[in-house]
Scaffold this motif. Sequence first.
Motif, PDB file in Angstrom:
ATOM      1  N   GLN A 126       0.759  -1.157  -0.173  1.00  0.00           N
ATOM      2  CA  GLN A 126       0.124  -0.012   0.168  1.00  0.00           C
ATOM      3  C   GLN A 126       1.036   1.217  -0.117  1.00  0.00           C
ATOM      4  O   GLN A 126       0.461   2.156  -0.641  1.00  0.00           O
ATOM      5  CB  GLN A 126      -0.949  -0.194   1.329  1.00  0.00           C
ATOM      6  N   ASN A 127       2.069   1.213   0.948  1.00  0.00           N
ATOM      7  CA  ASN A 127       2.769   2.395   0.807  1.00  0.00           C
ATOM      8  C   ASN A 127       3.535   2.543  -0.661  1.00  0.00           C
ATOM      9  O   ASN A 127       3.507   3.612  -1.087  1.00  0.00           O
ATOM     10  CB  ASN A 127       4.102   2.194   1.713  1.00  0.00           C
ATOM     11  N   GLN A 128       3.925   1.365  -1.278  1.00  0.00           N
ATOM     12  CA  GLN A 128       4.522   1.569  -2.784  1.00  0.00           C
ATOM     13  C   GLN A 128       3.341   2.123  -3.707  1.00  0.00           C
ATOM     14  O   GLN A 128       3.408   2.891  -4.285  1.00  0.00           O
ATOM     15  CB  GLN A 128       4.847   0.216  -3.154  1.00  0.00           C
ATOM     16  N   LEU A 129       2.124   1.610  -3.424  1.00  0.00           N
ATOM     17  CA  LEU A 129       1.047   2.199  -4.419  1.00  0.00           C
ATOM     18  C   LEU A 129       0.830   3.712  -4.182  1.00  0.00           C
ATOM     19  O   LEU A 129       0.392   4.448  -5.028  1.00  0.00           O
ATOM     20  CB  LEU A 129      -0.280   1.189  -3.971  1.00  0.00           C
ATOM     21  N   ASP A 130       0.610   4.088  -2.904  1.00  0.00           N
ATOM     22  CA  ASP A 130       0.412   5.562  -2.543  1.00  0.00           C
ATOM     23  C   ASP A 130       1.686   6.574  -3.046  1.00  0.00           C
ATOM     24  O   ASP A 130       1.284   7.425  -3.629  1.00  0.00           O
ATOM     25  CB  ASP A 130       0.301   5.507  -0.938  1.00  0.00           C
ATOM     26  N   SER A 131       2.802   5.809  -3.059  1.00  0.00           N
ATOM     27  CA  SER A 131       3.952   6.604  -3.685  1.00  0.00           C
ATOM     28  C   SER A 131       3.939   6.693  -5.141  1.00  0.00           C
ATOM     29  O   SER A 131       4.189   7.759  -5.452  1.00  0.00           O
ATOM     30  CB  SER A 131       5.293   6.093  -3.228  1.00  0.00           C
ATOM     31  N   GLU A 132       3.436   5.658  -5.706  1.00  0.00           N
ATOM     32  CA  GLU A 132       3.399   5.765  -7.039  1.00  0.00           C
ATOM     33  C   GLU A 132       2.233   6.809  -7.565  1.00  0.00           C
ATOM     34  O   GLU A 132       2.475   7.330  -8.548  1.00  0.00           O
ATOM     35  CB  GLU A 132       3.162   4.358  -7.837  1.00  0.00           C
ATOM     36  N   LYS A 133       0.970   6.800  -6.839  1.00  0.00           N
ATOM     37  CA  LYS A 133       0.058   7.610  -7.162  1.00  0.00           C
ATOM     38  C   LYS A 133       0.364   9.222  -7.053  1.00  0.00           C
ATOM     39  O   LYS A 133       0.214   9.940  -7.743  1.00  0.00           O
ATOM     40  CB  LYS A 133      -1.057   7.358  -6.213  1.00  0.00           C
TER      41      LYS A 133
END
Length: 166
Positions: free
Chosen positions: A47-54
């Motif tokens: 989720q942290n990675q997805l948030d950063s990508e967004k």
Amino acid sequence: AENAIIQYERKIEESRLKKELNDKLSEATSEEEKRKIREAYQLDRLQNQLDSEKKMLELKLSTEKAVVKTKTKNHIDELKRKHTEFVTELENMKSLNKISDEDADDARLKADNMLFDGVVQANKEEAKSVKEVEDKYTSLILKLQELGIIRKDALISSFGGEEDSE
């Protein structure tokens, strides 16, 4: 700089999650509890990675919009500068009696109309370009969210796969 900040925030959050994982693992009393803690950690990390990508896509969106707006502003400033030069030249020609007052006024009116039309056209092009950029990034963000769901589902199903093999 903002890109670096996003990457830094991601690393800080990953470090926090890792520390939290280690703390929880040291308190866990059973292998089942440890497995659940690891699974939760992997989901939080994803989720942290997805948030950063967004955030990165949103940053790119705002950057592209700013570039479009800056180009439009520069174009309008250039139109105004050329208009001013033209009007100044008309006044010089008028003062030297190289052009009649009536012809100078007609030329000035045409120049004013051309400036107005140019500014209107530049603003229309800006709005169109901003809309295109927003549409492009909206679809990219939606795809990222869809892929995020797929990645989470794959991760969760791998948890189930681990359970079946144990």
